[in-house]
Design an enzyme around this catalytic site. Structure first.
Site, PDB file in Angstrom:
ATOM      1  N   TYR A 142       0.432  -1.420  -0.344  1.00  0.00           N
ATOM      2  CA  TYR A 142       0.100  -0.582   0.467  1.00  0.00           C
ATOM      3  C   TYR A 142       0.481   1.334  -0.235  1.00  0.00           C
ATOM      4  CZ  TYR A 142      -3.963   3.909   1.636  1.00  0.00           C
ATOM      5  OH  TYR A 142      -4.116   4.247   1.361  1.00  0.00           O
ATOM      6  N   ASP A 240       9.426   2.753   0.508  1.00  0.00           N
ATOM      7  CA  ASP A 240       8.218   3.353   1.549  1.00  0.00           C
ATOM      8  C   ASP A 240       8.250   3.083   2.712  1.00  0.00           C
ATOM      9  OD1 ASP A 240       5.970   4.214   3.023  1.00  0.00           O
ATOM     10  OD2 ASP A 240       4.418   3.229   0.341  1.00  0.00           O
ATOM     11  N   LYS A 268       3.963   8.329   9.085  1.00  0.00           N
ATOM     12  CA  LYS A 268       3.150   8.183  10.718  1.00  0.00           C
ATOM     13  C   LYS A 268       4.554   8.434  11.785  1.00  0.00           C
ATOM     14  CE  LYS A 268       0.793   4.234   8.492  1.00  0.00           C
ATOM     15  NZ  LYS A 268      -0.706   4.863   9.038  1.00  0.00           N
TER      16      LYS A 268
END
Ligand SMILES: Cc1ncc(COP(=O)(O)O)c(C=O)c1O
Length: 427
Positions: A142, A240, A268
């Site tokens: 994702y 990522d 995050k």
């Protein structure tokens, strides 16, 4: 535990908020999405008054726990100075210097607001640097909710074609078709080499440890082989590290595995809950942003309060103390869970690290998304839902995030809840 007040609030709110929630990923949570009153350390308090031990941690960001004093104080102090200046502050320079110190590929930094956006910046840089359009991503990975990367994240395997050459499947209605995306199985260096041989690929983007749709480590030598294949093909390698950054190691998976990508996306845990992400990378590529060949913008980039929180978070991370706590408590939790599962005769595996790991039911040892689908994911989702009723909040997909605010007492209470759920299931 009951969650009736949450249910009533969600039902009522659905008259004005689509689905009663503000992200697709908050729908479908069992028994239903929750409404929270406060969060502190490792504990969430919901509007029913339930106190829940939290392993969601905001979907990963709260590495230091909820409302850690250093971050709260920095953000509060900044509110008395500025909120948004459409210019620079010393805070963002200090935060960038810490990123350069911590993350191996970070020679230059650009801050953004969300991981999804920062992914877009990385891909744009890769396209500009190579003059190519195609992007390779991997089944089950994702990279945010934007059209060009929301392909084959949780594909229906009945429609997904052969393993070696998956058919890219969109993740949303209304998504633009994208002739530039190629989807491949992860952990298969041969398949990647074959695809890159066409010479048209600008970027290979991956989660260097797969945590979104399953917990899977790179097989030994895979990341090195990807690095070599990208170099041979003139393709940029993008890690990522929105989840793995600051969790798998202070410098992310690239530090732990010693493989340095060209560009890295961070988010995050970077700002412990404030909306901050970053694209960082080698100077020769990031210079394309510096000299305005590649546009990267954003009204809210480096919003002052968020930057004060980022600087405070990175300062704590660099100090190393949070990891000493998480490594001890997280490792104890991983071991304790395995013991509970074994005692209950439940076949289970744990993959990952004390700060982020994945629990899987069943005997499979997957190396890619398709193999991971053979795990007993439905049973795990039932287990997660039952655990909530015992005061422990974990993601239904198996990921557990542990923070520096989790203590031995939380682990004891969690293991007791696990024991109770496993006993219920047996009887
Ligand atoms: C690996 C990865 N990349 C990108 C994103 C998107 O980040 P954001 O939700 O901040 O847009 C996420 C979010 O979960 C993620 O896990």
């Amino acid at each position: 535990m009951e969650f009736d007040a949450s249910r009533a609030r969600i039902d009522h709110a659905a008259a004005v908020v689509a689905g009663g929630v503000n992200s697709a990923f908050r729908l479908g949570i069992r028994p239903h999405p929750l409404v929270f009153a406060s969060a502190d350390g490792a504990i969430l308090t919901d509007v029913d008054g339930n106190r829940l031990i939290d392993y969601f941690l905001g979907m990963g960001p709260m590495l230091l726990g909820h409302r850690p004093p250093a971050v709260v104080e920095a953000a509060r102090a900044q509110l008395d100075r500025s909120i948004l200046v459409a210019g620079q502050t010393e805070l963002e320079y200090a935060a960038a210097r810490l990123l350069v110190e911590l993350v191996p590929s970070a020679e230059l930094v650009r801050f953004s607001v969300s991981g999804s956006e920062a992914v877009q910046a990385a891909l744009r840089v890769a396209r500009a640097a190579t003059g190519r359009s195609a992007v390779v991503k991997f089944e089950g990975h994702y990279h945010g909710w934007f059209d060009n990367v929301l392909w084959s994240v949780a594909p229906d395997l009945a429609k997904a074609g052969p393993r070696e050459a998956p058919v890219p499947l969109p993740g949303s209605g209304g998504q633009m078709p994208d002739p530039n995306i190629s989807v491949l199985p992860w952990n298969d260096a041969g398949a990647l080499r074959e695809r890159l041989a066409a010479g048209d690929v600008a970027a290979v983007i991956m989660e260097p440890v797969m945590f979104n749709s399953a917990g899977i480590l790179p097989v030994p030598g895979y990341l090195e082989a990807v690095r070599e294949a990208c170099d041979a093909a003139g393709t940029l390698l993008v890690f990522d590290e929105v989840i793995t950054g600051f969790r798998v190691a202070p410098g992310g998976a690239q530090q732990r595995f010693g493989v340095v990508p060209d560009l890295t996306v961070l988010g995050k845990a970077l700002a412990n809950g404030f909306p901050v992400a970053a694209v960082v990378g080698l100077r020769r590529y990031m210079d394309l942003i510096a000299d305005r060949q590649v546009l990267h913008g954003g009204t809210y980039n480096t919003q002052s309060v968020a930057m004060a929180a980022t600087l405070a978070t990175l300062t704590e991370i660099r100090d190393g103390a949070p990891y000493r706590r998480i490594d001890k408590v997280g490792a104890r939790l991983m071991e304790g869970l395995l013991e509970e599962f074994a005692a209950a005769g439940v076949e289970a595996r744990i993959v990952g690290y004390p700060a982020v790991f994945q629990v899987r039911f069943g005997a499979v040892r997957p190396s890619d998304f398709r193999e991971a689908q053979r795990a007993d994911n439905a049973r795990y989702a039932d287990f997660a839902a039952a655990l909530l009723r015992h005061g422990v909040r974990v993601l239904p997909r198996g990921t557990w995030f542990v923070s520096a605010a989790h203590e031995d007492g939380h682990v004891d209470a969690t293991l007791a809840a696990v024991r109770a759920v496993l006993a219920e299931t047996r009887s």
